[in-house]
Design an enzyme around this catalytic site. Structure first.
Site, mmCIF file in Angstrom:
data_model
loop_
_atom_site.group_PDB
_atom_site.id
_atom_site.type_symbol
_atom_site.label_atom_id
_atom_site.label_comp_id
_atom_site.label_asym_id
_atom_site.label_seq_id
_atom_site.Cartn_x
_atom_site.Cartn_y
_atom_site.Cartn_z
ATOM 1 N N SER A 1 0.834 -1.197 0.000
ATOM 2 C CA SER A 1 0.000 0.000 0.000
ATOM 3 C C SER A 1 0.875 1.256 0.000
ATOM 4 O O SER A 1 1.688 1.442 -0.896
ATOM 5 C CB SER A 1 -0.946 -0.045 1.201
ATOM 6 O OG SER A 1 -1.945 0.933 1.106
ATOM 7 N N ASP B 1 -6.033 -3.899 -2.102
ATOM 8 C CA ASP B 1 -4.913 -3.526 -1.250
ATOM 9 C C ASP B 1 -4.113 -4.735 -0.777
ATOM 10 O O ASP B 1 -4.671 -5.714 -0.278
ATOM 11 C CB ASP B 1 -5.459 -2.763 -0.038
ATOM 12 C CG ASP B 1 -4.373 -2.060 0.741
ATOM 13 O OD1 ASP B 1 -3.796 -2.700 1.626
ATOM 14 O OD2 ASP B 1 -4.096 -0.883 0.446
#
Length: 685
Positions: A44, A457
């Site tokens: 991320s 993610d």
């Protein structure tokens, strides 16, 4: 300061956390003054930082001046006001899709609010301001429902009765304001409400005169009916507003790949840029590739810049599937992503011979800038052309895969894959940033149909992937950064000074009130996501190289509009983390050397596990020699080598047993640091 090629190597793993990434630039620039980076990874926001570090190291290795100085200045640039001057560049990087601008405004209204009640009131006020028709209809319904009552009580005059019903709502709102004051809302909010309610209360007094002539029972009945009807209409209006907000939000997200922000905005010259567009430009600038026809790729980092002109035959294409070994890569970057449709975690670059994925150019043009899409399509078309030419020679021509009425293109091999594509696939934070659609064949079904795979993610699977670069006996340190909540009695930036530190983990006392259930459910989700990461923190060989950085509630995460001073404070914490790592692992002569301590820990742990394996009675079983003969019967030397290795294990077993007979107190297991890990074979992510 040593020359870059004279400095020792280090690896670096960085945890995700959306805007928490502002911590990392000074951390990386601080380490770069002492170390060269060999492998960099993250998830991320950590993937953004890792790619920025890799681009800066690539630029430094190729003569681009001041790359890490440029990286160090980044937090200051992110904190500067841009656009309308009200918000920072960091905030403006998250640009919502056109149908979701109002929703984004509502959700960001509650950011940086310390008081949860004030945050909820701001969201409610913003929803009512933007989605006002249901609220107006609700109050109109209140007036219409009470008009007959006022007509009966006030002489059957329609206009006074109707207006009296309206203003009675204002009187009731005054009561609600008093209730809000009792709840402790900020004075500024109460003052604003008072300015609106005061004139309404005055009009209520004037227009309530028709009720003066009514008998007390009738007036009391009207008041009671008003008290019942007003809350009902108010709840109805708020519910309708919330439903309208929610439905339009879901509809807009469904058209924007299930995210409020796609990361890309047209026109391309729009300023300030959207996140993916800005990242593309920033990575290329650090790497010194801004004037090149292709963006920064993994091949650049590996020391083998992709050359499409050199791919001329089918064998050339096949060779692209042979992954360059990690040890041969000049600079190694790896990030995590999650194929949620498959319930699978992937590291990018994808593992060797992994299943092929395909992309829809039309879909991806809404997610990536033109520079990236032009390059991707060029690579895909060139490689596919060579494959089709080979298929014609073999009379096995295969059409390009399709999904519906759209033709798909194959995702390029790892060496040709742009770094920004991998970062964006790791960065698809649910709801805030759009998921990334790819396609793959389902070989469990007849005809092997193409199916969409949503990538989101990487932190859903591993938010601090320490497993990426670990070796039983490492040649250089692998540092990691963990971001956590602020906790008492612990410095904001903390690194244990010996193997005895950080063996215990802090946790908050859970609430036991009515809302405790929601806290319990939330912690269940957190546990499912992060237990793999958390279990590593207290282990020897891990805890001594993981620097812990605490964040306050208004820092990092979803705080998109952090003030400049907060960004600067977080950035300073990253610089402190670099100083602590350098002091421990690269100290001046004569000071305690954390790297030497770490090597001893790893050696003790590894040898104790090796001892454990050799003492396993199954190793002594003679049938494993027969298995080796079956496995390698077509390759004589391999079979002989396998049997020799098995014999070495048996020799080790005999040696250990003999030593224990002569000196029972001598065992490597007793010397191993605690808690002891286990050695097992796991799939490559």
């Amino acid at each position: 300061m040593a020359e870059p090629d004279k400095r020792p190597y280090c690896d670096l793993i960085m945890k995700g956390g959306i805007t928490s990434g502002v911590i990392y630039p000074r951390l990386m620039s601080g380490l770069a003054k002492v170390y060269r980076f060999k492998s960099i990874g993250g998830t991320s926001a950590g993937a953004i930082a890792a790619a920025g570090c890799a681009a800066a190291e690539y630029g430094r290795n190729n003569g681009v001046p001041g790359t890490f100085d440029e990286l160090e200045r980044l937090p200051g640039e992110l904190g500067k006001p841009v656009g309308d001057g009200k918000n920072s560049l960091l905030f403006h990087l998250f640009q919502p899709a056109e149908p979701l601008v109002r929703h984004f405004r509502v959700l960001t209204d509650m950011l940086n609010q310390k008081n949860k009640k004030a945050a909820a009131l701001k969201v409610l006020t913003a929803m009512l301001r933007i989605f006002w028709p249901p609220a107006v209809l609700g109050m109109a319904a209140f007036a219409i429902l009470l008009t007959p009552v006022f007509m009966a009580a006030g002489g059957h005059s329609l206009l006074p009765a109707f207006t009296a019903a309206l203003v009675l709502g204002g009187a009731s709102a005054l009561l609600l304001w008093i209730l809000a004051a009792l709840l402790g809302l900020p004075e500024s909010v109460l003052a604003a409400v008072c300015k609106v309610i005061a004139p309404i209360a005055l009009l209520t007094l004037l227009y309530s005169l028709p009720l003066v002539g009514a008998s007390p029972p009738v007036a009391l009945l009207v008041a009671l009916i008003s008290i019942i009807v007003l809350p009902a209409c108010l709840v109805l209006a708020l519910s309708a507003t919330a439903l309208l907000f929610g439905k339009s939000l879901l509809d807009g997200m469904a058209k924007n790949f299930y995210g409020i922000c796609s990361g890309h905005q047209e026109p391309a010259d729009q300023r300030p840029q959207a996140l993916t567009d800005w990242l593309t430009q920033y990575f290329d600038q650090l790497a010194g590739l801004s004037d090149q026809p292709m963006p920064l790729t993994f091949g650049h980092l590996w020391g083998a810049p992709p050359n499409l002109a050199a791919i001329n035959t089918y064998q050339d294409v096949e060779n692209l599937s042979n992954e360059m070994p990690r040890a041969d890569r000049k600079l190694n970057l790896e990030v995590m992503t999650t194929a949620v449709s498959k319930n699978m975690a992937f590291a990018i670059p994808f593992r060797e011979r992994s299943e092929p994925f395909f992309y829809d150019p039309q879909e991806w043009s809404a997610l990536f800038p033109e520079r990236v899409m032009t390059y991707l399509n060029q690579v895909a078309d060139h490689i596919e052309g060579i494959k089709q030419q080979n298929a014609r020679h073999n009379h096995q021509r295969r059409p390009l895969p399709e999904f519906g009425d759209r033709q798909l293109r194959r995702l390029p091999p790892n060496c040709f894959l742009p770094v920004v594509v991998a970062v964006r696939m790791s960065l698809s934070f649910p709801i805030l940033l759009s998921a990334i659609p790819l396609y793959s064949r389902d070989y469990t079904m007849a005809g092997h149909p193409m199916k969409r795979v949503w990538f989101s993610d990487g932190g859903l699977a591993s938010n601090i992937p320490l497993h990426m670069f670990d070796a039983p006996l490492p040649n250089h340190p692998t540092f990691a950064v963990n971001l956590k909540e602020m906790q008492p009695e612990t410095p904001r930036v903390h690194l244990p000074q010996n193997n005895g530190g950080n063996q215990s983990r802090f946790w908050k006392e859970p609430p036991t009130d009515s809302f405790g259930l929601f806290n319990l459910l939330w912690e269940m989700v957190n546990t499912m996501q992060s237990w793999r990461d958390e279990i590593q923190f207290p282990y020897p060989g891990y805890r001594d190289r993981i620097v812990q950085i605490s964040q306050r509630d208004n820092e990092g995460g979803l705080n998109l509009n952090m003030p400049k001073e907060v960004i600067e404070e977080l950035s300073h914490a990253g610089g402190q983390a670099a100083d602590l790592l350098i002091q421990r692992f690269n100290p001046p002569p004569g000071a305690p050397n954390g790297w030497e301590d770490h090597q001893e820990l790893r050696l003790k742990t590894f040898l104790s596990l090796l001892e454990e394996i050799s003492l396993n009675p199954t190793v002594l079983a003679p049938h494993w020699d027969q298995v080796a003969n079956r496995c390698y019967q077509t390759r004589g030397p391999a079979s002989a080598l396998a049997r020799r290795l098995l014999q070495r294990l048996r020799d080790m077993n005999a040696d250990i047993l003999q030593t224990q007979v002569m000196s029972p107190h001598i065992t490597l297991g007793k010397e191993a640091p605690r808690p002891r890990p286990t050695l097992r074979i796991t799939p490559k992510i």
